[in-house]
Design a protein around this motif. Sequence first.
Motif, PDB file in Angstrom:
ATOM      1  N   GLU A  82      12.110  -2.734   1.328  1.00 18.57           N
ATOM      2  CA  GLU A  82      11.797  -2.240   2.833  1.00 18.57           C
ATOM      3  C   GLU A  82      11.483  -1.125   2.630  1.00 18.57           C
ATOM      4  O   GLU A  82       9.817  -1.349   2.674  1.00 18.57           O
ATOM      5  CB  GLU A  82      12.805  -2.742   3.734  1.00 18.57           C
ATOM      6  N   PHE A  85       8.281  -1.953   0.294  1.00 13.72           N
ATOM      7  CA  PHE A  85       6.945  -2.636   0.686  1.00 13.72           C
ATOM      8  C   PHE A  85       6.646  -1.350   1.685  1.00 13.72           C
ATOM      9  O   PHE A  85       5.302  -1.654   1.870  1.00 13.72           O
ATOM     10  CB  PHE A  85       7.115  -3.912   2.216  1.00 13.72           C
ATOM     11  N   ASN A  86       7.063  -1.265   2.572  1.00 18.07           N
ATOM     12  CA  ASN A  86       6.488   0.357   3.184  1.00 18.07           C
ATOM     13  C   ASN A  86       5.848   1.633   2.773  1.00 18.07           C
ATOM     14  O   ASN A  86       4.732   1.835   3.075  1.00 18.07           O
ATOM     15  CB  ASN A  86       7.180   1.175   4.039  1.00 18.07           C
ATOM     16  N   ARG A  90       2.526  -1.532   3.089  1.00 19.16           N
ATOM     17  CA  ARG A  90       1.803  -1.246   4.294  1.00 19.16           C
ATOM     18  C   ARG A  90       0.420  -1.121   4.387  1.00 19.16           C
ATOM     19  O   ARG A  90      -0.017  -2.123   5.650  1.00 19.16           O
ATOM     20  CB  ARG A  90       3.003  -1.199   4.770  1.00 19.16           C
ATOM     21  N   ASP A  91      -0.190  -0.026   4.074  1.00 20.33           N
ATOM     22  CA  ASP A  91      -1.556   0.229   4.700  1.00 20.33           C
ATOM     23  C   ASP A  91      -2.251  -0.953   4.439  1.00 20.33           C
ATOM     24  O   ASP A  91      -3.141  -0.935   4.490  1.00 20.33           O
ATOM     25  CB  ASP A  91      -1.372   1.759   4.000  1.00 20.33           C
ATOM     26  N   VAL A  93      -1.955  -4.144   3.635  1.00 22.92           N
ATOM     27  CA  VAL A  93      -2.320  -4.601   5.129  1.00 22.92           C
ATOM     28  C   VAL A  93      -2.776  -4.672   6.059  1.00 22.92           C
ATOM     29  O   VAL A  93      -2.968  -5.118   7.545  1.00 22.92           O
ATOM     30  CB  VAL A  93      -0.412  -5.284   5.157  1.00 22.92           C
ATOM     31  N   GLU A  94      -1.890  -3.306   6.600  1.00 21.28           N
ATOM     32  CA  GLU A  94      -2.772  -2.606   7.877  1.00 21.28           C
ATOM     33  C   GLU A  94      -4.337  -2.684   7.652  1.00 21.28           C
ATOM     34  O   GLU A  94      -5.539  -2.986   9.035  1.00 21.28           O
ATOM     35  CB  GLU A  94      -2.117  -1.349   8.589  1.00 21.28           C
ATOM     36  N   ARG A 133       6.797 -10.060   3.203  1.00 22.07           N
ATOM     37  CA  ARG A 133       7.033  -9.328   4.598  1.00 22.07           C
ATOM     38  C   ARG A 133       5.939  -8.795   5.149  1.00 22.07           C
ATOM     39  O   ARG A 133       4.902  -8.483   6.376  1.00 22.07           O
ATOM     40  CB  ARG A 133       7.452  -7.678   3.776  1.00 22.07           C
ATOM     41  N   ALA A 134       4.608  -9.130   4.025  1.00 22.74           N
ATOM     42  CA  ALA A 134       3.171  -9.440   4.313  1.00 22.74           C
ATOM     43  C   ALA A 134       2.749 -10.207   5.612  1.00 22.74           C
ATOM     44  O   ALA A 134       2.204  -9.963   6.298  1.00 22.74           O
ATOM     45  CB  ALA A 134       2.319  -9.239   2.899  1.00 22.74           C
ATOM     46  N   ARG A 137       4.475  -9.210   8.432  1.00 22.84           N
ATOM     47  CA  ARG A 137       3.717  -7.933   9.601  1.00 22.84           C
ATOM     48  C   ARG A 137       2.655  -9.038   9.649  1.00 22.84           C
ATOM     49  O   ARG A 137       1.782  -9.001  11.188  1.00 22.84           O
ATOM     50  CB  ARG A 137       3.074  -7.382   8.015  1.00 22.84           C
ATOM     51  N   ASP A 141       1.664  -8.877  14.742  1.00 21.50           N
ATOM     52  CA  ASP A 141       0.169  -8.212  14.750  1.00 21.50           C
ATOM     53  C   ASP A 141      -0.891  -9.668  16.124  1.00 21.50           C
ATOM     54  O   ASP A 141      -1.232  -8.559  16.370  1.00 21.50           O
ATOM     55  CB  ASP A 141      -0.588  -7.824  13.406  1.00 21.50           C
TER      56      ASP A 141
END
Length: 669
Positions: A82, A85-86, A90-91, A93-94, A133-134, A137, A141
């Motif tokens: 985790e 991934f963060n 994560r950035d 994916v956002e 995890r992607a 997420r 969303d």
Amino acid sequence: MKTSILQAIWKQDSEENEMGYYRIGTHLRLRPSARPALALHADAETSTLRVDLKHAEGGPPRSHDDQMVFHFDSIIQSTSQEATFNECARDIVEDVLCGYNGTILAYGQSGSGKTFAMSGDSKNALHKGVIPRAIHRIFADKFARPESETSIHVSYLEVYNEVIYDLLTDKKEPLRAVSMMEENGQIEMKGLQQFLCETEEDALKHFVHGERRRCIGTNTFHKFSNRSHCMFTIYVERHSKGRDHPDRTAAKLNLVDLAGCERFKCIDAARQSEKEVLNINKSLTFLEQAVSELRKGQAHVSFRQSRLTMLLRDALGGNSKTVLIVCALQEDEFLDETISALRFAQRVKDLKTSAVLNKVVDSVQIERQLYERKIEELKRELAFYDALNGRSGISRDDLTEQRKVELKSKVEAFLLQKEDVDAIPIESLTQIKETYHIFKEAQAMLHAKLEKLSKENSISKLEDNQTISMMEADDGVGELEPQGFSVGVAPLDWRPAKIDSENVTTEKTFASALLQQVAHENQRSYGEDSMKRNLAFHEFKHSISEGTQQCYILNTKKSELKEKKLMMQNLAVKLNDCKQEIHELNVLLAGQASDATKAEPAEAETIKFDDGRGQLQERLEQAKAEYQKCFAELLQLKDQIPPARKEMLECQERLLDSFFKWYKRDREK
């Protein structure tokens, strides 16, 4: 000193991001080891890795200072999935959810943990990799934004021995090769399937299915080693449901797990194919060559040398935000491959991509906006023209209900000769059309009134002649005939006895009662009261809802009865035709049989099996079948006639009964 260097790098990155250029992020993930090399020194705070070659047993040739320093965006060491991934993904994916393309690459030697970082362990939820995890997420969303409509598709491919295969083919089918084509500067994969996913479970199901179809082998470092480069792609298309935001965004997230580089001296010839290793190393070599050419700023970059570099063209210098996760081993025997991976990461770190927001233009919405703008311009031009001609204040929009009522009153005043034609406004095409509609309605009402007056005058003339005719039972009750008015307008002080519907079997029963009623009516005078009664009966049938409904029912029953009788007539004609045809065919067959009896034996055998006789027999059978069918239908219709006639007579009786009651009430008032 180190802090100031990092601050300068961050300042430079922020300035480049404002210009539309994004530096490729690099992250180092060191696989935990029980015996790490003394030459490696990782500093997580400054995100640097120092290699002290004085203590290295292997490695590349020594430099003059015997020390190498590598800078990264972050160094991950003994960290959970985790946190990985963060920190790394994560950035990206956002950014994909906002409409930017994104790519996450896992690079390193065989056995360094690339697949674990990207895919994770499916048996343990805590060890899920970047891809699951992607997916989680993105779908979280999607359901968190009900005001937007989001569609998500996935695809999964692998590059094995320089051939691209679709991993999402059916289990019963072999892997299908995919062709790569370049159209308008974009890479198109012909034959690669994209599956629509409504939920997270659907996307994970396709991912697991593709994972099971990957090419896996055993080498000296790892029991389950991937022998191909794999790319799992998530396509995200989103647009707002409101009309105020018609723009759409369409982005994709490429999650790439590269095969590990290997040395021929380390492979097991009994377990591995040299061709596999050769193709893997060759594609990675071409990847390093493309990175070096991009880093030097050359005008031509050799992306076409391998399938892998073509797939990663946008990720290295095109429309994509990219992150590279370098996986490395810490043992001394792998130090040379580790340093090679670190050097590759440093070269990639110098690359910049030009990611842009991927907006999908809605052509229909743009065309609608252009037409609306053109209409507004034409309205302003007409308003200016009216102002120049002294006709300001004219509206070009649709007429309101109040304006329609005012226009109708002016037209009625003109028709009644209370106003001149100039009183009707002629201001716009909409008003002219509405005026035509009003005149059309007035003409229809006038026509209806004239028709009503014509009928009343004809009734008066018939009453003056005092001629009453008896209609046939199948023609209905209360209809105007050329000879006079039908029954149904009997005097109020006499009515025929109510006919029991169960005893009525033919029209004669009802006709006899009506004849008695007519005979009694002929004995009375037909003066003013008779005319009022006739007019009242006409009004009852055409203006009173009860009479209108019963007349409609009676006419319907009459039509049904006539239709059944007509069908019986047609069936009778058809039945006679079938009977005549059967008779003629029997005569022909009898004639052929007599000819066969008189002929010689050989000739008789020929006549007996002649094709013409067989056709006659077949026609005879068909005619008999058609006769039986028509006869059965005729019997069925014959059974339906009496109930239909009975219903019609009952409707006639109800009509007379309702009229007398209504007329009596009306006279009492």
